[in-house]
Design an enzyme around this catalytic site. Structure first.
Site, mmCIF file in Angstrom:
data_model
loop_
_atom_site.group_PDB
_atom_site.id
_atom_site.type_symbol
_atom_site.label_atom_id
_atom_site.label_comp_id
_atom_site.label_asym_id
_atom_site.label_seq_id
_atom_site.Cartn_x
_atom_site.Cartn_y
_atom_site.Cartn_z
ATOM 1 N NE ARG A 58 -2.615 -1.344 3.311
ATOM 2 C CZ ARG A 58 -2.456 -2.567 3.817
ATOM 3 N NH1 ARG A 58 -2.827 -3.621 3.124
ATOM 4 N NH2 ARG A 58 -1.947 -2.737 5.007
ATOM 5 C CD GLU A 95 3.351 -6.876 19.126
ATOM 6 O OE1 GLU A 95 2.756 -7.102 20.177
ATOM 7 O OE2 GLU A 95 2.910 -6.143 18.224
#
Length: 171
Positions: A58, A95
């Site tokens: 994107r 993460e």
């Protein structure tokens, strides 16, 4: 025009508990999309970039039309094995796990001023990796920008360049 009015939240996508901020509603509204690009151009122009870099996928939707608007070149920062020719890459921590970002080795010249863009800043890992990769290639990165910032996740703290976003979500 409030850009936020043209971004919809989709709950539980791509998995339960995640609220996905969908820019497809912004992209299909011509006036809102033009306003978003004009505002980003105003943010980026003072940094005097030579090129813009977009992060797959994107980020391409943001950086490519903005590069055209500003009369600049465009560089793709992609997932592994997506670019032809000689590439350079950078592994980075997420993460939960790791990822990799690559660019063509000859995409930027030493000293080029390259602003890196994406659609959204969350925890900052991918954008920070893009900045590091561009520097590894010899570019200067005067700033980074996104359409959306999830400010409650603190991603901008991971960036060591000025950062701008058009829309912020605090929770």
């Amino acid at each position: 025009m409030d850009i936020k009015d043209h971004i919809r939240g989709i709950p539980d996508f791509p998995k339960p508990g995640i609220l996905f901020y969908d820019i497809s509603t912004l992209l299909r509204h011509g006036a809102a999309w033009r306003t978003a690009m004009a505002r980003l151009a105003d943010v980026i122009r003072p940094h005097k970039p030579d090129m813009l870099a977009g992060i797959e996928s994107r980020g391409f939707l943001v950086a490519a039309p903005l590069a055209l608007e500003l009369g600049l070149g465009f560089v793709m920062l992609r997932k592994p094995r997506k670019l032809p020719g000689l590439t350079i890459g950078l592994n980075y921590a997420l993460e939960y796990g790791t990822d990799r970002i690559e660019m063509q080795a000859d995409a930027v010249q030493k000293g080029n001023r390259v602003v890196v863009l994406d659609d959204l800043l969350a925890t900052g890992g991918t954008l920070a990796a893009g900045i590091s990769l561009l520097r590894q290639a010899g570019a200067e990165v005067p700033c980074a920008a996104t359409l959306i910032e999830l400010s409650f996740l603190g991603g901008r703290k991971r960036l060591d360049v000025p950062f701008e976003s058009l829309v912020q979500y605090d929770s």
